[in-house]
Design an enzyme around this catalytic site. Structure first.
Site, short mmCIF file in Angstrom:
data_model
loop_
_atom_site.label_atom_id
_atom_site.label_comp_id
_atom_site.label_asym_id
_atom_site.label_seq_id
_atom_site.Cartn_x
_atom_site.Cartn_y
_atom_site.Cartn_z
N GLU A 46 46.32 47.84 36.92
CA GLU A 46 46.01 46.90 37.84
C GLU A 46 47.10 45.65 37.75
O GLU A 46 47.39 45.26 36.85
CB GLU A 46 44.55 46.32 37.70
CG GLU A 46 44.28 45.00 38.47
CD GLU A 46 42.84 44.72 38.26
OE1 GLU A 46 42.31 45.05 37.41
OE2 GLU A 46 42.30 44.06 39.11
N CYS A 241 40.95 44.23 42.53
CA CYS A 241 40.89 43.28 43.87
C CYS A 241 42.17 43.32 44.69
O CYS A 241 42.06 43.00 45.84
CB CYS A 241 40.46 41.99 43.39
SG CYS A 241 38.82 41.90 42.65
N GLU A 373 35.72 47.35 44.98
CA GLU A 373 34.28 46.84 44.42
C GLU A 373 33.52 46.68 45.80
O GLU A 373 32.71 45.51 45.78
CB GLU A 373 34.30 45.81 43.81
CG GLU A 373 34.85 46.09 42.04
CD GLU A 373 34.73 44.98 41.17
OE1 GLU A 373 34.60 43.76 41.71
OE2 GLU A 373 34.65 45.40 40.01
O1 AHR Z 1 39.87 43.98 36.30
C1 AHR Z 1 39.62 42.77 37.07
C2 AHR Z 1 38.94 42.77 38.22
O2 AHR Z 1 37.51 43.18 38.06
C3 AHR Z 1 39.37 43.78 39.04
O3 AHR Z 1 40.47 43.55 40.12
C4 AHR Z 1 38.17 43.85 39.92
O4 AHR Z 1 37.90 45.29 40.59
C5 AHR Z 1 37.32 43.46 39.12
O5 AHR Z 1 35.99 42.49 39.72
#
Ligand code: AHR
Length: 655
Positions: A46, A241, A373
């Site tokens: 991420e 996110c 999410e």
């Molecule tokens: O991993 C951190 C954040 O946690 C991610 O971006 C999101 O998918 C979750 O809320």
């Protein structure tokens, strides 16, 4: 102090008399309960905590093309006045849509070399004796223009330098290599010009030569090597996110991340100002690591690529913006085109781009995530549209649906609705305290075996509450994750993919805590959570076997948790045992239905520690691993499990 204990396992046919309680465990090799998916243990990349720019992307220059909101962020002029127009940021938006700014430097009447200086991402990590490749796009009509490069340390001492004098009157990339004389964590780069005249410059870039697989303009070798050592079954990317964006405008659009890097549109990271206690005004996405690079990384790691795409919904914690249902077409088209980019022939539009970028062979995409999410009926509505088109045109692609941000009534609603839609896999996320992880080792025991499968797509044990800065990657967190992971593996007929999250964090530039691998500009440090992931993924068999105590699966009784798999080709039993108590546990282990004799080889790895131990970047590694191997002579094993320990016992069965 962490101790990796190499325990001597002693064979004991007759009963041994101990004062302490004996745990009589039985493994039944004749009745496997599930097959383990090769994608069981994966990684979730991420772009958060400077994981991409300033992290895995080895680029050392921040804001290389002046596209940040403040075009001079990360830069300062040297001997030039912007007020007097000696250095100008010029916008050519009418000519080009991405990377539309460049800098014009006017050296009229300058006696000393003048130019600009870049601060890097919290400095630049430079290593003595290593070669560095500098690139610049430039154009000048003045033949006498020269360039002088200097890397300087924290005391402004020059630690590497080079000069160049072959500019032309056309925009062109120029390349200079030089060797660094000193190791510096926070170096800076001076790009100075000599001569009389005007020069236009853009895409100013510095990379170590020693990148992952020595690819020019590539990835940081030490960080990728740590991923490689995990043998991940898949790589999920690019978030998180950032897929959703603060609003739809800010969402991740993969098409803007492929092709020549100078054509990729820089955007503000949604993590720049998400948390007031961890603001990062210089957090942008240059997309130097884009979807092509993520596919390549997955291939390098022999892992399934698992892209997650925006489904027409922005982050529901932020703007909650959604696209109109009759405007969802382009989002679905992005998914279709991505499949073509990854798997299409080299004569197709997107397959050709892949080939032009250097990869004519397909990337063999099999999984695609729809949304991150998301929750609510607005997600179901949109998922239906994706599912309809994608399953019609690409039945071979497995779709992963969202199930909200945490197991609660929102995810229950989605499980019900998406089960009706015959969704194949649902993505569950849990950032919870250690106790949640212990009590949820049985979470999947009761899941419907005929419903959607589970992707435990983001999880981490937070010792001090959700994302609290004080939460640490300590043994308390890692031990509870290990206990939970035995529950994931025991339920491998339902759980097919799992990943700890987030993966990387720059020690100065992080937003989210805890994270699996911490790094600074020079080095990286795995956490105990990393070692727990590794001990599970390196010891993954093909089928799950039952392990019981008093005829019950061992899932927390007396603080003991276990899962067992068998590697069919190696004929190896892989027995994971977690002891979460402060006491040593005595185990008598019986293995039914397998041939074990003096030729059988047995080993045991143990990680154990005080609960508050953790690793720090630049400090010593408290989690070194040792393995001892012992011959086995009969079917009953007696051994102890250290307090607060994660153990893997391996037994090679005789053929
Ligand atoms: O991993 C951190 C954040 O946690 C991610 O971006 C999101 O998918 C979750 O809320």
């Amino acid at each position: 102090m962490i101790k990796l204990l190499s325990l001597t396992l002693s064979l004991c046919i007759s009963a041994v008399l101990f004062a302490q309680q004996q745990h009589n465990l039985i493994i039944d090799t004749k009745n496997p309960i599930a097959e383990v998916s090769p994608t069981m243990w994966g990684v979730f990349f991420e772009d958060i905590n400077f994981a991409a720019d300033g992290g895995i992307y080895a680029e050392l220059v921040k804001n290389r093309s002046f596209e940040f909101r403040n075009p001079m962020q990360g830069w300062r002029t040297v001997g030039l006045s912007m007020d007097k127009g000696e250095a100008l940021v010029i916008n050519r938006q009418a000519e080009v849509s991405s990377n539309f700014r460049f800098m014009r430097i006017n050296l009229a009447n300058k006696k000393e070399p003048c130019g600009i200086q870049n601060e890097g991402f919290r400095g630049m990590g430079i290593k003595a004796g290593e070669n560095y490749n500098f690139y610049i796009q430039a154009k000048t009509a003045d033949k006498n223009m020269g360039m002088q490069l200097e890397l300087i340390d924290e005391n402004k001492e020059v630690i590497a330098s080079a000069s160049y004098q072959q500019f032309t009157n056309e925009w062109q990339e120029h390349h200079v290599s030089f060797k660094a004389g000193k190791t510096v964590e926070k170096a800076q780069l001076k790009v100075l010009f000599t001569g009389e005249g005007i020069i236009d410059i853009d895409m100013i870039s510095l990379f170590p030569e020693n990148t992952w697989k020595m690819r020019p303009k590539g990835l940081r070798a030490d960080l990728v090597a740590l991923l490689d050592s995990l043998h991940p079954g898949f790589v999920r990317f690019p978030g998180g996110c950032i897929v959703e964006g603060y609003d739809l405008e800010n969402r991740y659009q993969w098409k803007k991340t492929v092709g020549p890097i100078e054509d990729r549109t820089v955007i503000k990271s949604r993590w720049m100002d998400e948390f007031r206690h961890r603001m990062a005004p210089d957090y942008y996405q240059s997309y130097g690591v884009g979807f092509y690079e993520y596919f390549l990384l997955s291939e390098d790691l022999k892992a399934q690529p698992l892209p997650i795409l925006n489904c027409g919904m922005a982050c529901q914690y932020n703007s909650k913006e959604v696209c109109q249902m009759d405007e969802i077409g382009p989002y679905i088209q992005d998914a279709l085109d991505l499949i073509e980019f990854a798997n299409g022939t080299t004569t197709s539009t997107w397959g050709k781009l892949r080939a032009d970028m250097g990869h004519p062979e397909p990337f063999n995409l099999k999984y695609l995530g729809i949304g991150n999410e998301q929750w609510g009926p607005q997600y179901v509505e949109r998922f239906i549209e994706f599912q309809k088109t994608l399953k019609d045109q690409h039945p071979e692609i497995v779709l992963i649906a969202a199930s909200g941000p945490t197991p609660d009534e929102r995810s229950e609603y989605l499980w019900t609705e998406l089960t009706k839609l015959k969704a194949e896999i649902l993505d569950e996320h849990y950032y919870k305290d250690p106790n949640w992880f212990y009590t949820n080792t049985t979470r999947y025991d009761s899941f419907d075996r005929n419903g959607p499968k589970v992707f435990a797509g983001e999880y981490a044990s937070h010792t001090k509450g959700g994302n609290a800065p004080e939460s640490r990657n300590n043994w308390e967190a890692a031990l509870s994750e290990a206990a939970f992971m035995t529950g994931l593996e025991r339920n491998a007929d339902v759980v097919v993919m799992t990943a700890y999250a987030p993966l990387f964090a720059h020690k100065e530039a992080w937003q989210w805590n805890p994270d699996m691998i911490w790094f600074d500009n020079l080095q990286a440090m795995p956490t105990p959570n990393y070692y727990v992931q590794q001990i599970f993924s390196l010891n993954m068999g093909d089928r799950v076997l039952p392990i019981t105590e008093n005829n019950l699966p061992l899932s927390g009784q007396n603080s003991l948790y276990s899962s067992v798999t068998i590697d069919d080709s190696k004929k190896e039993l892989l027995i994971k045992l977690v002891n979460s108590s402060n006491e040593k546990k005595a185990v008598n282990l019986k293995i039914n239905g397998a041939k074990i004799n003096s030729k059988s080889v047995m080993s045991m790895e143990t990680l154990s520690s005080d609960l508050d131990t953790f690793n720090e970047v630049g400090g010593g590694n408290n989690f070194e691993k040792e393995v001892s191997q012992i011959a086995l002579k009969s079917k009953l094993l007696t051994f102890d499990l250290a307090p607060l320990s994660v153990n893997v016992v391996k037994i090679t069965l005789s053929k």
